[in-house]
Design a protein around this motif. Structure first.
Motif, short mmCIF file in Angstrom:
data_model
loop_
_atom_site.label_atom_id
_atom_site.label_comp_id
_atom_site.label_asym_id
_atom_site.label_seq_id
_atom_site.Cartn_x
_atom_site.Cartn_y
_atom_site.Cartn_z
N LEU A 82 13.30 152.93 85.59
CA LEU A 82 13.94 151.75 85.00
C LEU A 82 13.52 150.51 85.78
O LEU A 82 13.59 150.49 87.01
N VAL A 83 13.09 149.48 85.05
CA VAL A 83 12.62 148.25 85.69
C VAL A 83 13.33 147.05 85.08
O VAL A 83 13.42 146.92 83.86
N ARG A 84 13.82 146.18 85.95
CA ARG A 84 14.33 144.87 85.54
C ARG A 84 13.46 143.84 86.26
O ARG A 84 13.45 143.80 87.50
N ALA A 85 12.74 143.04 85.52
CA ALA A 85 11.83 142.08 86.14
C ALA A 85 11.60 140.92 85.21
O ALA A 85 11.83 141.01 83.99
N GLU A 86 11.13 139.83 85.76
CA GLU A 86 10.74 138.68 84.97
C GLU A 86 9.23 138.66 84.85
O GLU A 86 8.51 139.19 85.69
N GLY A 87 8.76 138.02 83.77
CA GLY A 87 7.32 137.93 83.58
C GLY A 87 6.83 138.86 82.49
O GLY A 87 7.62 139.54 81.82
N PRO A 88 5.52 138.91 82.29
CA PRO A 88 4.93 139.76 81.24
C PRO A 88 4.99 141.24 81.63
O PRO A 88 4.07 141.78 82.25
N MET A 89 6.09 141.89 81.26
CA MET A 89 6.33 143.24 81.76
C MET A 89 5.37 144.28 81.20
O MET A 89 5.27 145.38 81.73
N GLN A 90 4.62 143.94 80.13
CA GLN A 90 3.63 144.90 79.65
C GLN A 90 2.56 145.15 80.71
O GLN A 90 1.89 146.19 80.70
N GLN A 91 2.40 144.22 81.64
CA GLN A 91 1.43 144.42 82.71
C GLN A 91 1.84 145.52 83.67
O GLN A 91 1.02 146.03 84.44
N LEU A 92 3.10 145.93 83.59
CA LEU A 92 3.55 147.01 84.45
C LEU A 92 2.92 148.35 84.07
O LEU A 92 2.99 149.30 84.84
N SER A 93 2.30 148.44 82.89
CA SER A 93 1.56 149.67 82.58
C SER A 93 0.40 149.83 83.55
O SER A 93 0.06 150.96 83.94
N PHE A 94 -0.23 148.73 83.95
CA PHE A 94 -1.32 148.79 84.93
C PHE A 94 -0.78 149.12 86.32
O PHE A 94 -1.42 149.83 87.09
N VAL A 95 0.40 148.60 86.64
CA VAL A 95 1.06 148.94 87.90
C VAL A 95 1.33 150.44 87.95
O VAL A 95 1.03 151.11 88.95
N ALA A 96 1.88 150.99 86.86
CA ALA A 96 2.18 152.42 86.82
C ALA A 96 0.90 153.24 86.90
O ALA A 96 0.86 154.29 87.55
N ALA A 97 -0.16 152.79 86.23
CA ALA A 97 -1.43 153.53 86.26
C ALA A 97 -2.00 153.57 87.67
O ALA A 97 -2.49 154.62 88.12
N LEU A 98 -1.95 152.46 88.37
CA LEU A 98 -2.43 152.45 89.75
C LEU A 98 -1.60 153.37 90.65
O LEU A 98 -2.15 154.07 91.50
N ALA A 99 -0.30 153.38 90.42
CA ALA A 99 0.56 154.26 91.21
C ALA A 99 0.23 155.72 90.95
O ALA A 99 0.16 156.54 91.88
N LEU B 173 3.47 143.99 94.78
CA LEU B 173 2.28 143.15 94.74
C LEU B 173 2.25 142.31 93.47
O LEU B 173 1.95 141.11 93.50
N TRP B 174 2.59 142.92 92.35
CA TRP B 174 2.63 142.21 91.07
C TRP B 174 3.69 141.11 91.09
O TRP B 174 3.44 139.99 90.61
N GLN B 175 4.85 141.39 91.67
CA GLN B 175 5.93 140.40 91.68
C GLN B 175 5.62 139.22 92.58
O GLN B 175 6.01 138.09 92.29
N THR B 176 4.92 139.48 93.68
CA THR B 176 4.69 138.42 94.66
C THR B 176 3.38 137.67 94.43
O THR B 176 3.28 136.48 94.74
N GLN B 177 2.36 138.35 93.87
CA GLN B 177 1.04 137.72 93.74
C GLN B 177 0.54 137.65 92.30
O GLN B 177 -0.55 137.13 92.05
N GLY B 178 1.29 138.18 91.35
CA GLY B 178 0.88 138.11 89.96
C GLY B 178 -0.06 139.25 89.56
O GLY B 178 -0.25 140.21 90.31
N PHE B 179 -0.65 139.10 88.40
CA PHE B 179 -1.43 140.19 87.83
C PHE B 179 -2.84 140.29 88.42
O PHE B 179 -3.45 141.37 88.40
N ASP B 180 -3.37 139.22 88.96
CA ASP B 180 -4.78 139.22 89.37
C ASP B 180 -5.12 140.34 90.37
O ASP B 180 -6.12 141.05 90.17
N PRO B 181 -4.34 140.55 91.45
CA PRO B 181 -4.70 141.65 92.35
C PRO B 181 -4.53 143.02 91.72
O PRO B 181 -5.26 143.96 92.07
N ILE B 182 -3.61 143.15 90.77
CA ILE B 182 -3.47 144.41 90.04
C ILE B 182 -4.69 144.62 89.15
O ILE B 182 -5.26 145.72 89.10
N ARG B 183 -5.10 143.58 88.47
CA ARG B 183 -6.29 143.64 87.61
C ARG B 183 -7.52 144.06 88.42
O ARG B 183 -8.31 144.91 88.00
N THR B 184 -7.71 143.45 89.59
CA THR B 184 -8.86 143.77 90.43
C THR B 184 -8.86 145.22 90.85
O THR B 184 -9.89 145.92 90.78
#
Length: 239
Positions: free
Chosen positions: A60-77, A173-184
């Motif tokens: 379960l996630v509660r966050a602000e911002g484009p939460m669809q990007q969390l699919s990339f966060v989950a994939a990296l994990a 990392l996503w919450q503090t620095q945005g999507f760019d480092p996740i994308r990389t």
């Protein structure tokens, strides 16, 4: 073993549904794992088998911002947690685990796990399934399990113990620095960048070269006429 932030169920219809029904009760970051799932599903409502010994979990996630990007966060994990089982093979060594847009993990080119995002109000539930001991034989594209690939098959709880801190790290990392480092980081582990693919977008099918990710996470598809087409939703297949 893992801490207080998860619930372990013997049986459930769907770990995603279980969390979706309790978004007002449970805290951000709460996980649920089930030994058996009787009504699991993947993307587009497809059934997801409950093979014994496989990982069936949701967070379960509660966050602000484009939460669809969390699919990339989950994939990296997932990649981080699973690569510890044996990340390379061959001579010279090549990565055995690679990420496939939008939310799959491949082992030796075959699907070994999937991710499903579902929202309830301001809450997001991310379901993660991993073929540890077995894989379904009714999928559109061939699937594989860790065991079938000759890799160590950890107990689902042991895999969850690796997955939880990896997800927390990438989410931070996503919450503090945005999507760019996740994308990389995602692109460094991605399958098929630079290759020709087919993208199915509802009633439209496109062919072109997978050039990478747009800044928002859309797939960058270079069409044969030279146009760069962002793909925000759909399914992609190698040609």
């Amino acid at each position: 073993m893992i801490g207080a932030g998860f619930t372990h169920l013997a049986e459930v219809g769907s770990t995603n549904d279980w969390l979706l029904a309790r978004t007002s009760e449970l805290p951000d970051g709460h996980w649920v794992i089930a030994d058996r799932q009787t009504a699991g599903r993947g993307r587009r409502g497809r059934a997801w088998g409950d093979g014994a010994g496989n990982l069936m979990a949701s967070v379960l996630v509660r966050a602000e911002g484009p939460m669809q990007q969390l699919s990339f966060v989950a994939a990296l994990a997932l990649h981080t947690a699973l690569a510890a089982s044996g990340g390379q093979g061959g001579d010279p060594p090549v990565p055995r685990f690679l990420l496939k847009w939008p939310n799959d993990l491949l082992l030796d080119g075959l699907k070994v796990s999937g991710i499903l995002l579902e929202r309830s109000g301001e809450a997001l539930v991310i379901g993660l399934g991993v073929n540890i001991a077995s894989s379904p034989d009714t999928t559109e594209r061939p699937a594989i399990s860790l065991a079938a690939a000759g890799l160590p098959a950890p107990a689902p709880l042991d895999l969850l113990a690796r997955l939880m801190p990896a997800f927390a790290e990438y989410r931070g990392l996503w919450q503090t620095q945005g999507f760019d480092p996740i994308r990389t980081r995602w692109l460094a582990r991605a399958a098929g960048v630079g290759d020709r693919i087919t993208a199915r977008l509802g009633t439209e099918t496109l062919e072109g070269v997978f050039e990478g990710l747009e800044p928002d996470g859309a797939l960058a598809l270079r069409l044969d006429d030279g146009q760069l087409r962002p793909v925000h939703a759909g399914e992609v297949f190698a040609l």
